[in-house]
Design an enzyme around this catalytic site. Structure first.
Site, PDB file in Angstrom:
ATOM      1  N   GLU A  79       5.876   1.375   1.258  1.00  0.00           N
ATOM      2  CA  GLU A  79       5.376   1.676  -0.081  1.00  0.00           C
ATOM      3  C   GLU A  79       4.354   2.799   0.026  1.00  0.00           C
ATOM      4  O   GLU A  79       3.360   2.675   0.736  1.00  0.00           O
ATOM      5  CB  GLU A  79       4.739   0.437  -0.706  1.00  0.00           C
ATOM      6  N   ASP A 103       5.825   7.585   2.810  1.00  0.00           N
ATOM      7  CA  ASP A 103       7.012   8.039   2.095  1.00  0.00           C
ATOM      8  C   ASP A 103       8.238   7.458   2.792  1.00  0.00           C
ATOM      9  O   ASP A 103       8.309   7.402   4.025  1.00  0.00           O
ATOM     10  CB  ASP A 103       7.075   9.565   2.104  1.00  0.00           C
ATOM     11  N   GLY A 104       9.218   7.010   2.012  1.00  0.00           N
ATOM     12  CA  GLY A 104      10.374   6.335   2.590  1.00  0.00           C
ATOM     13  C   GLY A 104      11.145   7.169   3.585  1.00  0.00           C
ATOM     14  O   GLY A 104      11.524   6.696   4.662  1.00  0.00           O
ATOM     15  N   ASP A 145      14.598   1.522  -3.312  1.00  0.00           N
ATOM     16  CA  ASP A 145      14.111   1.212  -4.663  1.00  0.00           C
ATOM     17  C   ASP A 145      12.928   2.117  -4.986  1.00  0.00           C
ATOM     18  O   ASP A 145      11.859   1.646  -5.367  1.00  0.00           O
ATOM     19  CB  ASP A 145      13.707  -0.262  -4.733  1.00  0.00           C
ATOM     20  N   ASN A 149      -0.189   6.800  -9.098  1.00  0.00           N
ATOM     21  CA  ASN A 149       0.324   6.132 -10.281  1.00  0.00           C
ATOM     22  C   ASN A 149      -0.760   5.636 -11.225  1.00  0.00           C
ATOM     23  O   ASN A 149      -1.883   5.348 -10.809  1.00  0.00           O
ATOM     24  CB  ASN A 149       1.162   4.897  -9.871  1.00  0.00           C
TER      25      ASN A 149
END
Length: 534
Positions: A332, A357-358, A375, A249
């Site tokens: 996260e 990774d979720g 989320d 990001n």
């Protein structure tokens, strides 16, 4: 054909040229994704545009380079193009962000549909096509210079191809895992620009020729390096507490009198917030607190919460404030965000956060939870692997009896076939009980789901016992807006989840709605009237 006084007789130098040009192409391609992502997201659509335009540029460069090498096999021409490409790439960190904002602004008030596609495509065409076209001329030119006879031409071409491929491999891994996380996108462009510049200058110095163009190129490189390395993505923002990048990001922390916010892009939204007062956030996190209320956290001795997409821990801190005994696990994928959470957002060190990774986390644990929050949808960047029926089945399997899943759908729309309609239908195909509520004042929608709990009934029953006045008022707001959504049967699967295209349509709708006012001014008063309003 070959000048005896130059390095062109050295096949080693020619192979180095092929190696470093291949490296630079991939580094620029990865840099392009990071330059565009803060403005247009890093979705598959944007990646497709980047790859497509770069391949077009390289193909045209191959044709042009081969033709020119046959017409005039002078290596000076090739290395002059390398110098130009180097200077252009050095200019990208400085000029690129202005070009992107200009294009985005113009298109936002002129196009009706396809804003994301057109903005990303035109940005790529203007910023990246020309230097990569020039680098596309390298391979056919080097074939001309390295091939001495037909007896070994295939072997030589094979070696050049291998050097290009090896350089491309290094140019893929080095920016992603080393230079971008360590020094950022701007400096990454400058590093690989400098490598190309060094190749060109070294070639001309070896000939004792082309000194003037080498000096001019070096001077421009130094000026652009100074300008580009001090620039920022959100160059109009003042007094940012933090601006930087991670593997995943672009990250921006901004401080306000009442709150601190985290944004993972420039043009769209806020991803996390930390309040400096005792108030609720006024955002979707407040609505999501209905999930622990539905799961009756207040009556549980040690309720458990899993957050997939922890961010800076806004929801976790709120849950622990109103339900102090809650045992929290955060997931996260971006470790840098977790670091910022501890530095700027007061996330307690004792709260465990897994860098994962979720979906992969769910697949690797047997733990079950009373509440799971999903989320992980950042504006238009929606991971397809966390939007499918198979994923939500994993979530369901990790809920305790009476457990609640809450999902933040961050771009709600009543348009038929919208991204949130598809997500809602997919979840409804897994969970018997599904209800949604729109967040007032923004585009978020909270979705609640359970395998065995009547959601509204549980909310009504459990909200009656809330003592805190703010939380009680918030639950009243949720009760007034919550309802069972109408489903249309559009179910996403691991095999078919077109979240990028649907997200793009949503962006078109949002931009159209937000800019109707400005389009009217542009039509009636022209550009001067629009500039006055802005």
């Amino acid at each position: 054909m070959k000048d005896k006084k130059s390095l062109i007789n050295s096949h080693i130098f020619l192979y180095m040229t092929e190696f470093f040009s291949g490296m630079a192409v991939m580094a620029v391609e990865l840099g392009a994704s990071r330059l565009l992502a803060p403005y247009f997201s890093s979705s598959q659509i944007v990646w497709t545009i980047i790859i497509g335009t770069i391949m077009i540029a390289m193909a045209l460069g191959n044709i042009y380079g081969g033709k020119k090498a046959d017409e005039n096999p002078d290596p000076d021409r090739l290395y002059s193009r390398v110098l130009v490409a180097a200077v252009w790439i050095a200019a990208i960190p400085f000029a690129g962000r202005f070009i992107i904002i200009l294009i985005a602004g113009l298109l936002a008030v002129t196009v009706r549909t396809g804003f994301l596609v057109w903005a990303a495509f035109l940005s790529c065409m203007i910023i990246f096509v020309y230097p990569l076209f020039l680098l596309g001329t390298v391979t056919p030119s080097l074939v001309k210079y390295t091939t001495d006879s037909l007896e070994n031409n295939a072997e030589v071409v094979g070696r050049l191809g291998a050097m290009n491929t090896i350089g491309s491999i290094i140019g893929t891994f080095l920016p992603t895992f080393v230079t971008i996380p360590a020094v950022g996108t701007a400096v990454t462009f400058i590093i690989f620009s400098g490598i190309l510049l060094a190749l060109g200058i070294f070639y001309f110095l070896s000939k004792r020729a082309g000194i003037k163009k080498s000096v001019i190129s070096l001077a421009l490189f130094i000026i652009l390096t100074i300008l580009g390395s001090t620039g920022r993505f959100a160059f109009w923002e003042k007094d940012l507490k933090y601006e930087g990048e991670s593997i995943y990001n672009y990250l921006q922390v901004k401080d306000y009198p009442d709150r601190t916010i985290l944004s993972t892009n420039v043009l769209f939204g806020v991803q996390s917030v930390a309040m400096k007062t005792d108030d609720l956030t006024g955002m979707y996190y407040d609505y999501a607190l209905a999930a622990p209320v539905m799961a009756d956290f207040k009556e549980k001795e040690s309720p458990s919460l899993l957050v997939l997409g922890m961010g800076t821990g806004t929801f976790v801190k709120q849950t622990k404030k109103y339900f102090p005994g809650t045992q929290v696990t955060g997931v996260e994928i971006d470790e840098k965000i977790t670091s910022l959470a501890h530095t700027y957002f007061d996330l307690p060190e004792e709260i465990p956060v897994a860098t994962y990774d979720g979906r992969a986390y769910l697949q690797g644990t047997d733990e079950t939870y009373d509440c799971i929050m999903v989320d992980a949808y950042q504006d238009i960047t929606i991971p397809f692997q966390m939007s499918s029926k198979e994923f939500f089945t994993e979530v369901k399997d990790h809920l305790n009896p009476g457990g609640i899943m809450v999902v933040n759908l961050n771009m709600h729309s009543d348009r038929a076939g919208s991204i949130n309609e598809g997500l809602t239908d997919t979840i409804a195909a897994v969970f018997p009980f599904v209800e949604t509520v729109d967040v007032k004042g923004n585009t978020n929608r909270e979705l609640f789901a359970s395998a065995d709990t009547d959601l509204s009934a549980a909310l009504n029953a459990n909200a009656a016992g809330i003592d805190d006045s703010q939380l009680s008022a918030m639950m009243t707001t949720v009760q007034e807006g919550i309802g069972v959504p109408e489903t249309k049967g559009q179910v996403f699967t691991d095999d078919k989840a077109p979240v990028e295209l649907l997200g793009m349509r949503m962006i078109d709708d949002l931009i159209s709605d937000e800019l109707t006012y400005y389009k009217k001014i542009l039509k009636e008063e022209g550009i001067q009237g629009l500039l006055k309003q802005i």
